[in-house]
Each structure stands twice: as C-alpha cells, then as structure tokens.
Design a protein around this motif. Structure first.
Motif, PDB file in Angstrom:
ATOM      1  N   PRO A  20     -90.430 -33.706 100.294  1.00 35.57           N
ATOM      2  CA  PRO A  20     -91.069 -34.774  99.540  1.00 35.57           C
ATOM      3  C   PRO A  20     -90.021 -35.807  99.112  1.00 35.57           C
ATOM      4  O   PRO A  20     -88.874 -35.471  98.841  1.00 35.57           O
ATOM      5  N   VAL A  21     -90.439 -37.046  99.074  1.00 35.90           N
ATOM      6  CA  VAL A  21     -89.535 -38.120  98.655  1.00 35.90           C
ATOM      7  C   VAL A  21     -89.286 -37.953  97.157  1.00 35.90           C
ATOM      8  O   VAL A  21     -90.242 -37.839  96.376  1.00 35.90           O
ATOM      9  N   PRO A  22     -88.007 -37.910  96.743  1.00 37.01           N
ATOM     10  CA  PRO A  22     -87.737 -37.728  95.326  1.00 37.01           C
ATOM     11  C   PRO A  22     -88.214 -38.935  94.515  1.00 37.01           C
ATOM     12  O   PRO A  22     -88.132 -40.070  94.959  1.00 37.01           O
ATOM     13  N   VAL A  23     -88.706 -38.652  93.339  1.00 43.23           N
ATOM     14  CA  VAL A  23     -89.183 -39.699  92.442  1.00 43.23           C
ATOM     15  C   VAL A  23     -87.969 -40.300  91.737  1.00 43.23           C
ATOM     16  O   VAL A  23     -87.132 -39.563  91.194  1.00 43.23           O
ATOM     17  N   PRO A  24     -87.842 -41.635  91.736  1.00 45.59           N
ATOM     18  CA  PRO A  24     -86.707 -42.246  91.040  1.00 45.59           C
ATOM     19  C   PRO A  24     -86.755 -41.955  89.541  1.00 45.59           C
ATOM     20  O   PRO A  24     -87.832 -41.880  88.949  1.00 45.59           O
ATOM     21  N   VAL A  58     -83.513 -50.248  85.852  1.00 46.21           N
ATOM     22  CA  VAL A  58     -82.456 -49.431  86.453  1.00 46.21           C
ATOM     23  C   VAL A  58     -83.078 -48.101  86.861  1.00 46.21           C
ATOM     24  O   VAL A  58     -83.776 -47.466  86.079  1.00 46.21           O
ATOM     25  N   GLU A  59     -82.830 -47.699  88.128  1.00 43.02           N
ATOM     26  CA  GLU A  59     -83.352 -46.439  88.643  1.00 43.02           C
ATOM     27  C   GLU A  59     -82.247 -45.676  89.361  1.00 43.02           C
ATOM     28  O   GLU A  59     -81.360 -46.279  89.956  1.00 43.02           O
ATOM     29  N   VAL A  60     -82.372 -44.351  89.303  1.00 40.25           N
ATOM     30  CA  VAL A  60     -81.440 -43.478  90.005  1.00 40.25           C
ATOM     31  C   VAL A  60     -82.261 -42.572  90.911  1.00 40.25           C
ATOM     32  O   VAL A  60     -83.228 -41.951  90.483  1.00 40.25           O
ATOM     33  N   THR A  61     -81.874 -42.518  92.195  1.00 40.13           N
ATOM     34  CA  THR A  61     -82.523 -41.620  93.142  1.00 40.13           C
ATOM     35  C   THR A  61     -81.593 -41.364  94.316  1.00 40.13           C
ATOM     36  O   THR A  61     -80.859 -42.258  94.729  1.00 40.13           O
ATOM     37  N   ARG A  62     -81.601 -40.133  94.830  1.00 36.51           N
ATOM     38  CA  ARG A  62     -80.808 -39.734  96.005  1.00 36.51           C
ATOM     39  C   ARG A  62     -79.360 -40.208  95.949  1.00 36.51           C
ATOM     40  O   ARG A  62     -78.820 -40.709  96.922  1.00 36.51           O
ATOM     41  N   GLY A  63     -78.732 -40.087  94.804  1.00 31.11           N
ATOM     42  CA  GLY A  63     -77.327 -40.467  94.689  1.00 31.11           C
ATOM     43  C   GLY A  63     -77.071 -41.959  94.688  1.00 31.11           C
ATOM     44  O   GLY A  63     -75.938 -42.392  94.844  1.00 31.11           O
TER      45      GLY A  63
END
Length: 141
Positions: A20-24, A58-63
């Motif tokens: 599944p695509v990670p949620v930001p 500002v969002e953080v996802t997949r490094g």
C-alpha cells in the motif's frame, strides 16, 4: 508476502500484491523557530520572505520531505529534500516560519536507535583441522 501462483501450458504466473502507498505525515508549521541547540537534526532552511505559517504545507513520506508554500495572490513555491536514513519516526519532524525564514528539523525522538548486537571475542587461537593447509608467504594458495 502471500501471492497467487498459477501454471498453465507450461507458463508459471506469480501475482504478488503491491504494497500500500504510505500515507504522508503532515507536519504542523508554527511561528516560532527554537534555538539551534533545541533542534537535533536540521532538515531544511529556506528564505521565504512574505510567507506565513498558514501559507505552508509540509509533509513527510518515504524518506522525503515536501514543502509547499502558497500565498493568496497566487505566488507558489515547492521544494523537496531527502531525509537522513536515521530519521524514522516522522511524527517528530517539526517546521516553523519566522521573520522570513523557514526551518524544518527533527528532534531526538525521530532518530532510530542503533541496533545492538553481542560479539564473542576470544584470545584463544582456533585449531585448524588436518584438512586445512596454511599457505606459506609468497604462495598463491
């Protein structure tokens, strides 16, 4: 991971479900930048004159760190930055805009703890079996 395998007419087909695509993770943007000693890892530092904290997303996802700035007059900016591998707990990433400067940082809780392992060390030389042959200096064994 569980997949579905079928074989028909000599062709093996394996279907594996996608991750599944990670949620930001949304990073709240405040109006106060703490002193440098209170920010553990500096992730981004931008000059953003005229922008307010409410103009920033500002969002953080997949490094990855994604910074979007948008004013009501239509002026927009977008920046991306890679996160260090040690930053794993994205809930502890923070951002702030003050005096035309944006800072994004991670506190101590965001850093993954190093793994510990025990290694046995002995001062006794290992005995070699008769099957082992030690090469003399200069041999190409």
């Amino acid at each position: 991971v569980t997949g579905v395998q079928t074989c028909a007419l000599g062709v093996l087909t394996v279907r594996i479900p996608k991750k599944p695509v990670p949620v930001p993770v949304a990073v709240p943007v405040s109006d106060t930048i703490p002193e440098a000693e209170q920010r553990h890892i500096h992730l981004a530092h931008l000059n953003v004159p005229g922008f307010k904290p409410s103009d920033a997303t500002v969002e953080v996802t997949r490094g990855m760190l994604r910074i979007k700035l948008s004013k009501e007059n239509g002026e927009k900016r977008e920046r991306f930055a890679s996160l260090p591998d040690s930053v794993k707990n994205h809930e502890h990433v923070h951002a702030a805009i003050a005096n035309g400067v944006m800072a994004v940082w991670a506190d101590n809780a965001a850093v993954r703890e190093p793994a510990e392992m025990t290694v046995d060390v002995s001062s006794t030389l290992l005995a070699l079996d008769d099957d082992w042959v030690m090469a003399a200096e200069g041999d190409d064994a």
